[in-house]
Every structure is written in structure tokens, then in C-alpha cells.
Design a protein around this motif. Structure first.
Motif, PDB file in Angstrom:
ATOM      1  N   UNK A   1       0.804  -1.222   0.000  1.00  0.00           N
ATOM      2  CA  UNK A   1       0.000   0.000   0.000  1.00  0.00           C
ATOM      3  C   UNK A   1       0.843   1.282   0.000  1.00  0.00           C
ATOM      4  N   UNK A   2       1.939   1.355   0.773  1.00  0.00           N
ATOM      5  CA  UNK A   2       2.698   2.617   0.778  1.00  0.00           C
ATOM      6  C   UNK A   2       3.313   2.985  -0.567  1.00  0.00           C
ATOM      7  N   UNK A   3       3.564   2.020  -1.427  1.00  0.00           N
ATOM      8  CA  UNK A   3       4.226   2.332  -2.694  1.00  0.00           C
ATOM      9  C   UNK A   3       3.266   2.338  -3.876  1.00  0.00           C
ATOM     10  N   UNK A   4       2.040   1.879  -3.692  1.00  0.00           N
ATOM     11  CA  UNK A   4       1.110   1.799  -4.824  1.00  0.00           C
ATOM     12  C   UNK A   4       0.801   3.157  -5.464  1.00  0.00           C
ATOM     13  N   UNK A   5       0.676   4.253  -4.682  1.00  0.00           N
ATOM     14  CA  UNK A   5       0.393   5.538  -5.337  1.00  0.00           C
ATOM     15  C   UNK A   5       1.440   5.947  -6.371  1.00  0.00           C
ATOM     16  N   UNK A   6       2.670   5.490  -6.201  1.00  0.00           N
ATOM     17  CA  UNK A   6       3.728   5.846  -7.147  1.00  0.00           C
ATOM     18  C   UNK A   6       3.824   4.868  -8.308  1.00  0.00           C
ATOM     19  N   UNK A   7       2.894   3.916  -8.380  1.00  0.00           N
ATOM     20  CA  UNK A   7       2.953   2.875  -9.405  1.00  0.00           C
ATOM     21  C   UNK A   7       1.700   2.926 -10.269  1.00  0.00           C
ATOM     22  N   UNK A   8       1.428   4.113 -10.807  1.00  0.00           N
ATOM     23  CA  UNK A   8       0.212   4.298 -11.600  1.00  0.00           C
ATOM     24  C   UNK A   8       0.173   3.374 -12.808  1.00  0.00           C
ATOM     25  N   UNK A   9       1.335   3.148 -13.425  1.00  0.00           N
ATOM     26  CA  UNK A   9       1.375   2.280 -14.601  1.00  0.00           C
ATOM     27  C   UNK A   9       0.971   0.862 -14.276  1.00  0.00           C
ATOM     28  N   UNK A  10       1.462   0.350 -13.155  1.00  0.00           N
ATOM     29  CA  UNK A  10       1.119  -1.007 -12.750  1.00  0.00           C
ATOM     30  C   UNK A  10      -0.364  -1.120 -12.421  1.00  0.00           C
ATOM     31  N   UNK A  11      -0.901  -0.124 -11.726  1.00  0.00           N
ATOM     32  CA  UNK A  11      -2.324  -0.146 -11.389  1.00  0.00           C
ATOM     33  C   UNK A  11      -3.183  -0.037 -12.651  1.00  0.00           C
ATOM     34  N   UNK A  12      -2.740   0.787 -13.605  1.00  0.00           N
ATOM     35  CA  UNK A  12      -3.489   0.908 -14.857  1.00  0.00           C
ATOM     36  C   UNK A  12      -3.498  -0.391 -15.642  1.00  0.00           C
ATOM     37  N   UNK A  13      -2.355  -1.091 -15.628  1.00  0.00           N
ATOM     38  CA  UNK A  13      -2.272  -2.375 -16.307  1.00  0.00           C
ATOM     39  C   UNK A  13      -3.232  -3.374 -15.677  1.00  0.00           C
ATOM     40  N   UNK A  14      -3.261  -3.418 -14.345  1.00  0.00           N
ATOM     41  CA  UNK A  14      -4.158  -4.324 -13.633  1.00  0.00           C
ATOM     42  C   UNK A  14      -5.616  -3.986 -13.927  1.00  0.00           C
ATOM     43  N   UNK A  15      -5.928  -2.695 -13.961  1.00  0.00           N
ATOM     44  CA  UNK A  15      -7.299  -2.282 -14.262  1.00  0.00           C
ATOM     45  C   UNK A  15      -7.694  -2.689 -15.673  1.00  0.00           C
ATOM     46  N   UNK A  16      -6.739  -2.613 -16.600  1.00  0.00           N
ATOM     47  CA  UNK A  16      -7.033  -3.021 -17.971  1.00  0.00           C
ATOM     48  C   UNK A  16      -7.377  -4.494 -18.076  1.00  0.00           C
ATOM     49  N   UNK A  17      -6.642  -5.321 -17.352  1.00  0.00           N
ATOM     50  CA  UNK A  17      -6.947  -6.746 -17.355  1.00  0.00           C
ATOM     51  C   UNK A  17      -8.301  -7.008 -16.713  1.00  0.00           C
ATOM     52  N   UNK A  18      -8.601  -6.274 -15.637  1.00  0.00           N
ATOM     53  CA  UNK A  18      -9.894  -6.450 -14.961  1.00  0.00           C
ATOM     54  C   UNK A  18     -11.046  -6.084 -15.903  1.00  0.00           C
ATOM     55  N   UNK A  19     -10.874  -5.006 -16.662  1.00  0.00           N
ATOM     56  CA  UNK A  19     -11.925  -4.627 -17.626  1.00  0.00           C
ATOM     57  C   UNK A  19     -12.097  -5.711 -18.683  1.00  0.00           C
ATOM     58  N   UNK A  20     -10.986  -6.296 -19.129  1.00  0.00           N
ATOM     59  CA  UNK A  20     -11.068  -7.364 -20.115  1.00  0.00           C
ATOM     60  C   UNK A  20     -11.803  -8.577 -19.574  1.00  0.00           C
ATOM     61  N   UNK A  21     -11.557  -8.897 -18.293  1.00  0.00           N
ATOM     62  CA  UNK A  21     -12.273 -10.009 -17.663  1.00  0.00           C
ATOM     63  C   UNK A  21     -13.777  -9.740 -17.658  1.00  0.00           C
ATOM     64  N   UNK A  22     -14.150  -8.504 -17.327  1.00  0.00           N
ATOM     65  CA  UNK A  22     -15.571  -8.164 -17.257  1.00  0.00           C
ATOM     66  C   UNK A  22     -16.212  -8.188 -18.640  1.00  0.00           C
ATOM     67  N   UNK A  23     -15.498  -7.607 -19.638  1.00  0.00           N
ATOM     68  CA  UNK A  23     -16.056  -7.595 -20.996  1.00  0.00           C
ATOM     69  C   UNK A  23     -16.239  -9.009 -21.522  1.00  0.00           C
ATOM     70  N   UNK A  24     -15.289  -9.866 -21.230  1.00  0.00           N
ATOM     71  CA  UNK A  24     -15.380 -11.237 -21.703  1.00  0.00           C
ATOM     72  C   UNK A  24     -16.226 -12.133 -20.818  1.00  0.00           C
ATOM     73  N   UNK A  25     -16.741 -11.549 -19.735  1.00  0.00           N
ATOM     74  CA  UNK A  25     -17.552 -12.309 -18.775  1.00  0.00           C
ATOM     75  C   UNK A  25     -16.807 -13.559 -18.307  1.00  0.00           C
ATOM     76  N   UNK A  26     -15.532 -13.363 -17.982  1.00  0.00           N
ATOM     77  CA  UNK A  26     -14.698 -14.467 -17.503  1.00  0.00           C
ATOM     78  C   UNK A  26     -14.702 -14.448 -15.978  1.00  0.00           C
ATOM     79  N   UNK A  27     -15.255 -15.459 -15.331  1.00  0.00           N
ATOM     80  CA  UNK A  27     -15.272 -15.481 -13.861  1.00  0.00           C
ATOM     81  C   UNK A  27     -13.862 -15.556 -13.291  1.00  0.00           C
ATOM     82  N   UNK A  28     -13.624 -14.819 -12.207  1.00  0.00           N
ATOM     83  CA  UNK A  28     -12.345 -14.833 -11.495  1.00  0.00           C
ATOM     84  C   UNK A  28     -12.623 -15.270 -10.064  1.00  0.00           C
ATOM     85  N   UNK A  29     -12.116 -16.440  -9.670  1.00  0.00           N
ATOM     86  CA  UNK A  29     -12.413 -17.023  -8.362  1.00  0.00           C
ATOM     87  C   UNK A  29     -11.146 -17.063  -7.512  1.00  0.00           C
ATOM     88  N   UNK A  30     -11.206 -16.495  -6.315  1.00  0.00           N
ATOM     89  CA  UNK A  30     -10.078 -16.584  -5.388  1.00  0.00           C
ATOM     90  C   UNK A  30     -10.322 -17.734  -4.421  1.00  0.00           C
TER      91      UNK A  30
END
Length: 474
Positions: free
Chosen positions: A202-231
Motif C-alpha cells: 500500500x505505501x508504494x502503490x500511489x507511485x505505481x500508476x502504470x502497474x495499477x493501470x495495467x491491472x485495471x485493464x486486465x480487470x476490464x477485459x475479464x468483465x467484458x469477456x464475462x470471464x469469472x475470477x475465483x479466489x
């Protein structure tokens, strides 16, 4: 100053560029025929993609790095070059290279003796065995992604993705982009493990906008493709005759043990599975580099290893992703070329390395394997796919011989002696031996390969060409 960089992924490319900026003569060596590594693995030149930038993150960063290296007068690029041995001579690292097609009869042999060496050899998938994982159609996440990126080939029509770590998301995205139907993605770590691990980042995430954007992009792709993600969920068995026809999925407890009564079977013709990554340590161990507690190459703040003249960067020092590899490579290349550690030109890269090391620790805590996975093994479960060694034989041999030696167990059972030379099963065999006998392994036997890649006897007999460093003659 003459610097050799081994590995042309993000870390290696950044290291070569930084060494050139510091004034060194640079030789960049990679076993494949194209620069970019696994992260920027792209279509062959003979079959280029229509819009390759759409298939990769930060493609412009790659092309900038590549073009600069290819045009620079002090940079020599050797692709299709296998480093098959490494030692030291007169206090300097010496590399033995075989150059040409791996299965070709006419490879040439070279020797490089640089002033400094940067190892950016990366990592490969760690896959924990389960019943049926040796069936055709079960592949590592890295293999699935490589086929999708480099060949536009999907491993199946109906695919399940399972294992642990953020890497599962780009694997699913690559498969979907090739036209496969990704039925679901299963992350073995549960909510508590994920929350506790990621809290450290958490302390370093604000400085890692690129990494967070990449993760958000994959999450959007999962939603668009209706691919379930189970933890807290995983594949505990694969079924089929000649290939995968179905997989059994179950909820996993905090130790990754299957929860009774939660099993369900899903029809699928392929499974991509990855539980993290194992660093490629052959050259680092040959160079005499010390390993840290996590069995990665130990480096200081300047990316120096314990071996004189040898630095390391990227996934071989810890799993932090492409951005971490780029930052570490920039520092390693600069220092290898004799650049000052506190030069303002590497200040940003050094700050990024500190952030990403914290991020890497959080990643390991959030997704690292828990010991309960072993409870899903049966005596018939194959633990070494190359030599088809079942878990029952491994355990029975360890008990009967009372061995505490991994080398002895491998010679007796042939586990880890097949074509992959324990790259897939080595860490697993070590863990199972420790569980069966209480052995404490104080060496890295599975990763120690004095001859790193297969060679013909005729190749060994050829007189290699010694490539001189600047100011020397052969």
C-alpha cells in the motif's frame, strides 16, 4: 569498459542501454532470435502482426530500447546465442557461447571475457503437480502466453486458467485474444492471504500508476469477456484419455488444501496453470553468486552480486514484473559500465528499484504457495513429467533408502533427469523430499547445471573464437 548482458527481456535491454549511456562497449546476448524476452514476445519477422502495439503493454518503450541498441556503434547484438558454460579467468567472467539454431549441425562457438557481466536471465513457470497434470493439453501459463503472442495460436477452444499470481490475468487475456473461450480463472490464494500480502504494498502503490493501470485493464477485459475470477479456488485434477477432457475444481482453505464437498467438474479441452515463477539460476550459480532466502540471486543496492564483476537484474533477483526489471536493469547496466552509483541520471531508476522490491515482497506474500497443496497428491500423481516418476515411488524410495540427499534421490528414481533437467520439477522434488525425510537442503542442486544447455560432442571439440574486448587482440 566492456560489458556483456545476458538476456534481452526488459531487464537486459535496459541494462544494455544504461551501459552504453555510461560509455561502455556492450555485447547483448540472447538465446532467442528476437529481442524482447517473454514480456515483449512478438510475431516472427516473416509473419508480423498488423498492429503489434495493440498486443503489448508499453510497446513503444520496447521499440525505443531496441532501435537504440541496434543502431548504436558500441553495441554488438548476438541473438540465437546459447551461453552453455560460465566461469572466471584472471578475476573476470568468461562465457562460452554456441551460436546458431539449437538443433542445427553448424553452430559456431565463441568465448567472451568481459570486464563486467549483467545476468538478466529471467524466470520460468512454477507449476505444482496434481493428478492429471501430465495429460496433453495441460500447459504452463508461460507456454500458453508464448503460443498466443508469438504464433497467435490458442492452446484449446475451451480453456481453464488456474494457479496463483497476477500473471494469470494476462494469460487469460492472451488466450481470449486468440479466440479461445476462457471458462474461468482460479486464484489459489484466498481473500485473507491476498489482503494480508497486498497490505505490504500500500505505501508504494500511489507511485505505481502504470502497474495499477495495467491491472485495471486486465480487470476490464475479464468483465467484458464475462470471464469469472475465483479466489481461494483451484484445479485439483485433470481428466481425459489422450488429452484433457475435463478438470475438477474445488475451493481451497488457507493452506491450499481442497475443501471437502466443494468439488465440481468442468468440461474443458485445455488447462493453463502457473503457481508463480522460478528464477533461471544456472549461470548465476556457475558464476558463484550467492542466493537469498527465497532462492533468488542476492544483490545489493547497486545490483551487484557476491561474484566479482557480476551483476544481476530482473526476475532472477525476485518477481516484480516488467517495470521492476526495467528499473533494475538500468541500475545494473550503469554500475557495470563504471557509472557512479549516485549519479543523477540513475536516481529515478534507483528509487523505482526500492519501490518495486517492496512490491515484490508483497507479491510473494499475497500469492506464494502454501504447504497444503501437497495433500492433494496421490501415489499415482506424476511429479516428474519427463521421466514419469510418480509421487508414491519418490516417497517410498526416500523412506527405504533413508536418504537426505537430493542428488541420491534423483539418481535412484530418475526424477529431474529428463530433458528439462529438473527445471519444471526440481523445486517440487526438493520440497517433497524435505517433507518425507526432514532433510534440510543447504545447496541448490536442482538449479546447478555446469553445462547449461545440451551440446553435441562435435561442438565441444570445435575451437572457439575468442572475441577480444576493446584494446585487446585475439
Amino acid at each position: 569498459m566492456n560489458v556483456v548482458v545476458v538476456g534481452a527481456g526488459p531487464a537486459g535491454l535496459a541494462a544494455a542501454g544504461a551501459a552504453l549511456a555510461a560509455g561502455a562497449e556492450v555485447t547483448l546476448v540472447d538465446a532467442t532470435t528476437q529481442l524482447g524476452g517473454q514480456f515483449w514476445r512478438h510475431m516472427p519477422d516473416a509473419r508480423p502482426a498488423a498492429a503489434e502495439s495493440a498486443l503489448h503493454h508499453r510497446w513503444s518503450r520496447f521499440t525505443t530500447l531496441r532501435d537504440r541498441l541496434e543502431r548504436h556503434p558500441r553495441c554488438r547484438i548476438r541473438t540465437g546465442a546459447q551461453v552453455w558454460a560460465l566461469d572466471h579467468v584472471d578475476g573476470r567472467p568468461r562465457l562460452q557461447l554456441a551460436i546458431g539454431a539449437v538443433d542445427g549441425p553448424d553452430r559456431t562457438m565463441e568465448i567472451l571475457v568481459p570486464d563486467a557481466l549483467v545476468l538478466a536471465t529471467g524466470a520460468h513457470d512454477l507449476t505444482l503437480p496434481f493428478p492429471g497434470w501430465d495429460l496433453p493439453g495441460v500447459v504452463t501459463g508461460g507456454a500458453a502466453q508464448a503460443l498466443a503472442k508469438a504464433e497467435r495460436v490458442a492452446i484449446g477452444r475451451r480453456v481453464v486458467v488456474a494457479g496463483a499470481g497476477p500473471f494469470l490475468l494476462p494469460v487469460a487475456a492472451s488466450l481470449a485474444a486468440t479466440g479461445a473461450t476462457v471458462l474461468s480463472v482460479h486464484e489459489a490464494a484466498g481473500r485473507r492471504q491476498l489482503a494480508a500480502g497486498w497490505a505490504g504494498a500500500l505505501p508504494v502503490l500511489p507511485a505505481m500508476a502504470g502497474k495499477l493501470g495495467e491491472l485495471a485493464g486486465y480487470a476490464r477485459g475479464q468483465l467484458r469477456g464475462r470471464i469469472p475470477y475465483r479466489v481461494g479456488s483451484g484445479v485439483i485434477a485433470a481428466h481425459g484419455d489422450d488429452r484433457v477432457e475435463a478438470v475438477t475444481i474445488a475451493r481451497l482453505d488457507a493452506q491450499w488444501r481442497p475443501v471437502p464437498g466443494t468439488q465440481r467438474t468442468v468440461e474443458a479441452d485445455a488447462l493453463a496453470v502457473s503457481h508463480g515463477f522460478t528464477p533461471r539460476l544456472e549461470l548465476a550459480l556457475a558464476a558463484g553468486c550467492r542466493l537469498d532466502a527465497g532462492r533468488f540471486v542476492a544483490v545489493d543496492a547497486d545490483q551487484r552480486t557476491s561474484a566479482p564483476g557480476v551483476l544481476a537484474a530482473g526476475e532472477v533477483t525476485g518477481i516484480g514484473g516488467a517495470d521492476a526489471a526495467l528499473a533494475e536493469g538500468a541500475v545494473a547496466g550503469w554500475i557495470a559500465a563504471g557509472g557512479a552509483a549516485h549519479d543523477p541520471r540513475v536516481a529515478r531508476a534507483r528509487a523505482a528499484v526500492r519501490r518495486y522490491r517492496r512490491f515484490a515482497r508483497a507479491l510473494a506474500a499475497a500469492h506464494g504457495p502454501r504447504p497444503g497443496w501437497r495433500d492433494g497428491l496421490t501415489d499415482d500423481t506424476i511429479v516428474c513429467r519427463c521421466e514419469e516418476v510418480p509421487y508414491g515411488r519418490l516417497r517410498a524410495t526416500a523412506t527405504a533408502t533413508r536418504t537426505q540427499s537430493l542428488r541420491s534421490l534423483r539418481l535412484t528414481t530418475r526424477a529431474g533427469l529428463g530433458p528439462c533437467q529438473a527445471r519444471i520439477c526440481g523445486r517440487v522434488v526438493e520440497e517433497l523430499l524435505a517433507r518425507s525425510t526432514g532433510a534440510i537442503l543447504d545447496d541448490a542442486v536442482s538449479d546447478w547445471r555446469p553445462i547449461v544447455t545440451p551440446l553435441r560432442f562435435g561442438e565441444l571439440a570445435r575451437t572457439p573464437e575468442t572475441i577480444p574486448t576493446k584494446g585487446e587482440s585475439t
